[in-house]
Motif scaffolding. Structure first.
Motif, short mmCIF file in Angstrom:
data_model
loop_
_atom_site.label_atom_id
_atom_site.label_comp_id
_atom_site.label_asym_id
_atom_site.label_seq_id
_atom_site.Cartn_x
_atom_site.Cartn_y
_atom_site.Cartn_z
N ARG A 1 0.83 -1.20 0.00
CA ARG A 1 0.00 0.00 0.00
C ARG A 1 0.87 1.25 0.00
NH1 ARG A 1 -2.30 3.83 3.22
NH2 ARG A 1 -4.51 4.34 2.85
N LYS A 2 1.93 1.24 0.82
CA LYS A 2 2.85 2.38 0.86
C LYS A 2 3.50 2.59 -0.51
CE LYS A 2 6.97 4.11 3.25
NZ LYS A 2 7.99 3.84 4.30
N ARG A 3 3.90 1.49 -1.13
CA ARG A 3 4.52 1.58 -2.45
C ARG A 3 3.51 2.06 -3.50
NH1 ARG A 3 8.34 3.07 -5.68
NH2 ARG A 3 8.77 1.66 -7.41
N ALA A 4 2.25 1.66 -3.36
CA ALA A 4 1.20 2.10 -4.28
C ALA A 4 1.04 3.61 -4.23
CB ALA A 4 -0.12 1.41 -3.95
N ARG B 1 1.88 8.82 -6.94
CA ARG B 1 2.51 10.13 -7.04
C ARG B 1 3.38 10.21 -8.30
NH1 ARG B 1 4.58 9.59 -1.56
NH2 ARG B 1 3.07 10.37 -0.04
N ARG B 2 4.08 9.13 -8.56
CA ARG B 2 5.02 9.10 -9.68
C ARG B 2 4.32 9.32 -11.02
NH1 ARG B 2 9.15 4.03 -10.52
NH2 ARG B 2 10.43 4.89 -12.18
N VAL B 3 3.11 8.81 -11.16
CA VAL B 3 2.38 8.97 -12.42
C VAL B 3 1.44 10.18 -12.40
CG1 VAL B 3 2.54 6.53 -12.98
CG2 VAL B 3 0.53 7.37 -11.74
N GLY B 4 1.57 11.01 -11.38
CA GLY B 4 0.86 12.28 -11.37
C GLY B 4 -0.56 12.24 -10.86
N GLN C 1 -6.38 5.67 -16.15
CA GLN C 1 -5.27 5.29 -17.01
C GLN C 1 -3.93 5.46 -16.29
OE1 GLN C 1 -4.57 3.23 -19.22
NE2 GLN C 1 -5.49 4.16 -21.03
N ARG C 2 -3.81 6.52 -15.48
CA ARG C 2 -2.60 6.69 -14.69
C ARG C 2 -2.45 5.56 -13.68
NH1 ARG C 2 -0.76 12.39 -14.59
NH2 ARG C 2 -2.08 13.55 -16.03
N ALA C 3 -3.57 5.13 -13.10
CA ALA C 3 -3.52 4.01 -12.15
C ALA C 3 -3.06 2.74 -12.85
CB ALA C 3 -4.89 3.81 -11.51
N MET C 4 -3.51 2.53 -14.09
CA MET C 4 -3.08 1.35 -14.86
C MET C 4 -1.58 1.42 -15.13
SD MET C 4 -5.39 -0.93 -15.51
CE MET C 4 -4.47 -1.75 -16.79
N ILE C 5 -1.08 2.60 -15.43
CA ILE C 5 0.36 2.76 -15.67
C ILE C 5 1.13 2.47 -14.38
CG2 ILE C 5 2.18 4.41 -16.25
CD1 ILE C 5 0.18 5.77 -18.12
N ALA C 6 0.62 2.99 -13.26
CA ALA C 6 1.28 2.73 -11.97
C ALA C 6 1.33 1.23 -11.69
CB ALA C 6 0.53 3.47 -10.86
N LEU D 1 9.57 7.49 -18.15
CA LEU D 1 9.92 6.21 -17.56
C LEU D 1 10.81 5.39 -18.50
CD1 LEU D 1 6.43 5.47 -16.04
CD2 LEU D 1 8.52 5.95 -14.75
N ASN D 2 10.57 5.52 -19.78
CA ASN D 2 11.44 4.86 -20.77
C ASN D 2 12.88 5.36 -20.62
OD1 ASN D 2 12.46 5.89 -23.80
ND2 ASN D 2 12.21 3.68 -23.59
N GLU D 3 13.06 6.66 -20.47
CA GLU D 3 14.39 7.23 -20.35
C GLU D 3 15.01 6.94 -18.99
OE1 GLU D 3 13.97 11.35 -21.20
OE2 GLU D 3 13.38 11.04 -23.30
#
Length: 352
Positions: free
Chosen positions: A159-162, A167-170, A191-196, A230-232
């Protein structure tokens, strides 16, 4: 085919003899690609007959590279991506080819081995996040699931990591939203949650299937910026499936153009878009309006995609191609080299 035919020319340009298989699969690379798909065959048994949804698809993705897979709806892009993930559901089946990931053939893996790979080494962003997210579990629990499965994190640690990933995906106010359910998120936030979720285990390969579908242009730009960053940052390879040629031109290193279950042009994105060699690629580019023009100047591609349960003889694009000749309806073209990193499946050397 005779040498006389292979060397002949007319108003369309020079012709080239068809190849058995693809030149792309015969090339020796200086370094082993992260993903190598060779002669992939995926079919569906339907009431209309056997449909060859993916027919001899061959491509590679190097570590840290972004490959764009483009084409009309129904051309086989999503089936190709699901084949790579071994997620083709009945009545579909993979019945030929090789999918090599990090030197190992995924088609020889057991279901248990594939589950270990999915989410950790290869992750996927699905086309519609509302259907991909489970409505009965909160978003934070779902983002943390790959971490609990692959890294044996506790519920509290995942959960902490989630929260960190959100945050990382905005996603704003991640600490408050981590316990929210998918229906409480907007389309862009889902969609951001899916990326996370896809990035939780920092995969080597991310497959993004139309990740910006149904999103407005502002959110689309933000999602693509996240993927590029994230690719870079992680040197993560990306397979980006889209119908938007502008997106491909902006973010991709190479592009594969699909038509009727096959890749008809493949190579460096700048070279392919500046010097397209397949009439279908030319047609797709002509369909893109020029924003510098006051009036629309695009030209649609006439005709319909062929019925893949009963494909035509010769080139699948012949009935829609302005350069088609009698030979095009007899010869089944395969990818051949145009230059060092540009391939076209057309008997014409340079249709124009």
């Amino acid at each position: 085919m005779s040498n006389e035919y292979a060397a002949s020319q007319d108003d369309h340009g020079s012709r080239t003899a068809p190849l058995e298989g693809s030149e792309l699969s015969q090339i020796e690379r200086d370094e082993q690609p992260l993903l190598s798909v060779d002669d992939l065959q995926t079919r569906f048994n339907t009431d209309a007959g056997m449909v060859q949804a993916v027919d001899g698809v061959t491509f590679e993705i190097q570590e840290g590279e972004i490959l764009g897979l483009v084409g009309e709806s129904g051309c086989g892009k999503s089936v190709t991506s699901r084949s790579v993930m071994s997620l083709v559901e009945s009545p579909g089946e993979i019945h030929g080819g090789h999918i090599m990931f990090d030197g190992e053939n995924l088609l020889e893996k057991s279901n248990a081995e594939l589950r270990d790979i999915r989410g950790e080494d290869i992750s996927m962003i699905f086309q519609e996040p509302m259907s991909a997210l489970n409505p009965v579990f909160d978003v934070g629990w779902q983002i943390g699931e790959p971490l609990r499965i692959h890294q044996d994190l506790s519920n509290a640690a995942s959960r902490k990591r989630a929260v960190e990933l959100m945050r990382r995906v905005g996603i704003p106010s991640a600490e408050d939203r981590v316990d929210a359910f998918p229906h409480q998120f907007s389309g862009g936030m889902r969609q951001r949650a899916m990326i996370a979720m896809a990035l939780a285990c920092e995969p080597d390969l991310l497959i993004a299937d139309e990740p910006t579908t149904s999103l407005d242009v502002t959110i689309e730009a933000q999602i693509l910026e996240i993927i590029e960053e994230l690719n870079e940052r992680q040197n993560m390879a990306v397979m980006l499936i889209t119908h938007d040629l502008g997106v491909v031109a902006e973010v991709c290193d190479r592009v594969a153009v699909m038509y009727a279950g096959r890749i008809v042009e493949y190579g460096d994105v700048v070279d392919v878009f500046k010097n397209p060699r397949h009439p279908y690629t030319k047609g797709l580019l002509d369909c893109v309006p020029d924003p510098r023009e006051q009036q629309d100047t695009f030209t649609p591609i006439d005709g319909q995609v062929p019925d893949l349960s009963d494909p035509p003889e010769g080139c699948n694009f012949a009935d829609r191609c302005p350069f088609a000749s009698a030979e095009c309806r007899e010869i089944d073209p395969r990818l051949r080299a145009v230059n060092d990193d540009h391939y076209s499946a057309c008997i014409w050397e340079d249709p124009a």
